[in-house]
Motif scaffolding. Structure first.
Motif, PDB file in Angstrom:
ATOM      1  N   SER A  41     -22.301  44.901  31.277  1.00  0.00           N
ATOM      2  CA  SER A  41     -21.782  43.595  30.518  1.00  0.00           C
ATOM      3  C   SER A  41     -20.616  42.361  31.002  1.00  0.00           C
ATOM      4  N   ASN A  42     -19.773  43.025  32.198  1.00  0.00           N
ATOM      5  CA  ASN A  42     -18.455  42.536  32.018  1.00  0.00           C
ATOM      6  C   ASN A  42     -19.351  41.005  33.329  1.00  0.00           C
ATOM      7  N   VAL A  43     -18.350  40.132  32.919  1.00  0.00           N
ATOM      8  CA  VAL A  43     -18.787  38.649  33.412  1.00  0.00           C
ATOM      9  C   VAL A  43     -16.958  38.590  34.021  1.00  0.00           C
ATOM     10  N   GLY A  44     -16.626  38.713  35.065  1.00  0.00           N
ATOM     11  CA  GLY A  44     -15.663  38.310  35.754  1.00  0.00           C
ATOM     12  C   GLY A  44     -14.919  39.604  36.415  1.00  0.00           C
ATOM     13  N   GLY A  45     -14.615  40.311  35.910  1.00  0.00           N
ATOM     14  CA  GLY A  45     -14.215  41.519  36.154  1.00  0.00           C
ATOM     15  C   GLY A  45     -14.419  42.789  36.870  1.00  0.00           C
ATOM     16  N   TRP A  46     -14.173  43.826  36.865  1.00  0.00           N
ATOM     17  CA  TRP A  46     -15.109  44.990  38.321  1.00  0.00           C
ATOM     18  C   TRP A  46     -15.065  46.347  37.213  1.00  0.00           C
ATOM     19  N   GLN A  47     -16.159  46.790  37.326  1.00  0.00           N
ATOM     20  CA  GLN A  47     -16.272  47.855  36.519  1.00  0.00           C
ATOM     21  C   GLN A  47     -16.734  49.059  37.439  1.00  0.00           C
ATOM     22  N   SER A  48     -16.621  50.013  37.532  1.00  0.00           N
ATOM     23  CA  SER A  48     -16.688  51.738  37.839  1.00  0.00           C
ATOM     24  C   SER A  48     -18.264  52.225  38.368  1.00  0.00           C
ATOM     25  N   HIS A  49     -19.047  52.563  39.206  1.00  0.00           N
ATOM     26  CA  HIS A  49     -20.250  53.152  38.384  1.00  0.00           C
ATOM     27  C   HIS A  49     -19.247  54.751  37.440  1.00  0.00           C
ATOM     28  N   ASP A  50     -20.597  55.113  36.712  1.00  0.00           N
ATOM     29  CA  ASP A  50     -20.306  56.471  35.760  1.00  0.00           C
ATOM     30  C   ASP A  50     -19.561  57.639  36.581  1.00  0.00           C
ATOM     31  N   TYR A  51     -18.665  58.268  35.825  1.00  0.00           N
ATOM     32  CA  TYR A  51     -18.225  59.419  36.125  1.00  0.00           C
ATOM     33  C   TYR A  51     -18.194  60.141  34.943  1.00  0.00           C
ATOM     34  N   ARG A  52     -18.797  61.154  35.610  1.00  0.00           N
ATOM     35  CA  ARG A  52     -19.758  62.495  34.694  1.00  0.00           C
ATOM     36  C   ARG A  52     -18.750  63.697  34.462  1.00  0.00           C
ATOM     37  N   SER A  53     -17.776  63.649  35.614  1.00  0.00           N
ATOM     38  CA  SER A  53     -16.691  64.734  36.044  1.00  0.00           C
ATOM     39  C   SER A  53     -15.739  64.789  36.194  1.00  0.00           C
ATOM     40  N   PHE A  54     -14.547  65.480  35.737  1.00  0.00           N
ATOM     41  CA  PHE A  54     -13.025  65.189  35.139  1.00  0.00           C
ATOM     42  C   PHE A  54     -11.999  65.979  35.779  1.00  0.00           C
ATOM     43  N   GLY A  55     -12.399  66.765  35.922  1.00  0.00           N
ATOM     44  CA  GLY A  55     -11.379  68.244  35.738  1.00  0.00           C
ATOM     45  C   GLY A  55     -10.878  67.333  37.277  1.00  0.00           C
ATOM     46  N   GLY A  56      -9.428  67.607  37.450  1.00  0.00           N
ATOM     47  CA  GLY A  56      -8.639  67.578  38.546  1.00  0.00           C
ATOM     48  C   GLY A  56      -8.285  65.913  38.053  1.00  0.00           C
ATOM     49  N   THR A  57      -8.179  64.664  37.268  1.00  0.00           N
ATOM     50  CA  THR A  57      -8.334  64.146  37.405  1.00  0.00           C
ATOM     51  C   THR A  57      -7.402  63.922  36.523  1.00  0.00           C
ATOM     52  N   PRO A  58      -6.573  62.677  36.478  1.00  0.00           N
ATOM     53  CA  PRO A  58      -5.208  62.540  35.337  1.00  0.00           C
ATOM     54  C   PRO A  58      -6.400  62.156  33.830  1.00  0.00           C
ATOM     55  N   ILE A  59      -7.528  62.105  33.500  1.00  0.00           N
ATOM     56  CA  ILE A  59      -7.974  61.740  32.760  1.00  0.00           C
ATOM     57  C   ILE A  59      -8.498  62.859  32.341  1.00  0.00           C
ATOM     58  N   LYS A  60      -7.881  64.147  32.556  1.00  0.00           N
ATOM     59  CA  LYS A  60      -8.804  64.909  32.201  1.00  0.00           C
ATOM     60  C   LYS A  60      -8.980  64.997  30.707  1.00  0.00           C
ATOM     61  N   SER A  61      -7.449  64.865  30.136  1.00  0.00           N
ATOM     62  CA  SER A  61      -6.578  65.728  29.030  1.00  0.00           C
ATOM     63  C   SER A  61      -6.941  64.610  28.222  1.00  0.00           C
ATOM     64  N   LEU A  62      -7.319  63.327  28.883  1.00  0.00           N
ATOM     65  CA  LEU A  62      -8.158  62.333  27.971  1.00  0.00           C
ATOM     66  C   LEU A  62      -9.354  63.124  27.006  1.00  0.00           C
ATOM     67  N   THR A  63     -10.141  62.667  27.925  1.00  0.00           N
ATOM     68  CA  THR A  63     -11.082  63.034  27.765  1.00  0.00           C
ATOM     69  C   THR A  63     -11.766  64.949  27.139  1.00  0.00           C
ATOM     70  N   ASP A  64     -10.735  65.469  27.051  1.00  0.00           N
ATOM     71  CA  ASP A  64     -10.522  66.694  26.332  1.00  0.00           C
ATOM     72  C   ASP A  64      -9.820  66.077  25.123  1.00  0.00           C
ATOM     73  N   ARG A  65      -9.446  65.317  24.770  1.00  0.00           N
ATOM     74  CA  ARG A  65      -8.810  64.902  23.878  1.00  0.00           C
ATOM     75  C   ARG A  65      -9.942  64.067  23.059  1.00  0.00           C
ATOM     76  N   ILE A  66     -11.304  62.965  23.420  1.00  0.00           N
ATOM     77  CA  ILE A  66     -12.034  62.851  23.196  1.00  0.00           C
ATOM     78  C   ILE A  66     -13.094  63.878  22.516  1.00  0.00           C
ATOM     79  N   LEU A  67     -13.515  64.363  23.014  1.00  0.00           N
ATOM     80  CA  LEU A  67     -14.365  65.269  22.579  1.00  0.00           C
ATOM     81  C   LEU A  67     -13.917  66.367  21.033  1.00  0.00           C
ATOM     82  N   LYS A  68     -12.206  66.243  20.898  1.00  0.00           N
ATOM     83  CA  LYS A  68     -11.486  66.934  19.981  1.00  0.00           C
ATOM     84  C   LYS A  68     -12.143  66.199  18.440  1.00  0.00           C
TER      85      LYS A  68
END
Length: 187
Positions: A41-68
């Motif tokens: 849906s992005n126009v003019g910006g960059w969008q990554s491919h999907d991530y499905r594993s978050f261990g060992g990344t700085p977003i692990k606590s974010l994904t834990d909070r989302i699930l909570k």
């Protein structure tokens, strides 16, 4: 007399305290590794491919909070209890004038966005009403009952979660700084 709000559309917001410097650095590293990204849906910006594993990344606590947070949110929406997971997550870097077209997330229960970098001018997320024929004529004053769109400005370290069926888009970034966000789906 009674008043019932039928067909309400809830949007949940959380102001977090994630380490944005680490997340920003990680996103820039991913951007360099996958600089072509993808177009959805992005126009003019960059969008990554999907991530499905978050261990060992700085977003692990974010994904834990989302699930909570997804547990009471799904209960409020009437979504049956099950093993919740962040089914996919993607990174967004939007320079000046980049935006996202209207879309939904049809295969998820919940969707959301987390703002890593952005300000009032870097593009609001807009939730769109499907049946907006009466707005502007019958009810010209914008209220939560009559508005055709409801907008939220980006705010660093803010998490928004919403039902995946809600149509939404992101306005153009009019700031000289990039809008950096993380979008996700919950199954």
């Amino acid at each position: 007399m009674f008043l019932e709000e039928i067909f309400p559309t809830p949007i949940w917001g959380f102001d977090l305290k994630e380490d944005l410097d680490s997340i920003r650095y990680w996103i820039k590293t991913q951007w360099q590794d996958d600089n072509h990204g993808r177009q959805v849906s992005n126009v003019g910006g960059w969008q990554s491919h999907d991530y499905r594993s978050f261990g060992g990344t700085p977003i692990k606590s974010l994904t834990d909070r989302i699930l909570k947070e997804s547990v009471p949110i799904c209960a409020a929406l009437g979504v049956p209890e099950s093993d919740r997971q962040v089914s996919n997550l993607w990174l967004n870097v939007n320079p000046k004038y980049a935006y996202n077209a209207v879309h939904v997330h049809p295969e998820a229960k919940l969707s959301g966005v987390f703002y890593v970098q952005g300000d009032e001018d870097s593009g609001k997320i807009c939730f769109v009403r499907d049946n907006d024929f009466a707005t502007g004529t019958v009810a010209p004053l914008e209220t939560r009952f009559s508005s055709a769109e409801w907008r939220y400005p980006p705010k660093e370290n803010r998490l928004l979660i919403f039902p995946s069926w809600v149509k939404h888009h992101v306005m153009a970034n009019l700031s000289d700084e990039e809008r950096i966000s993380i979008s996700f789906n919950v199954q």
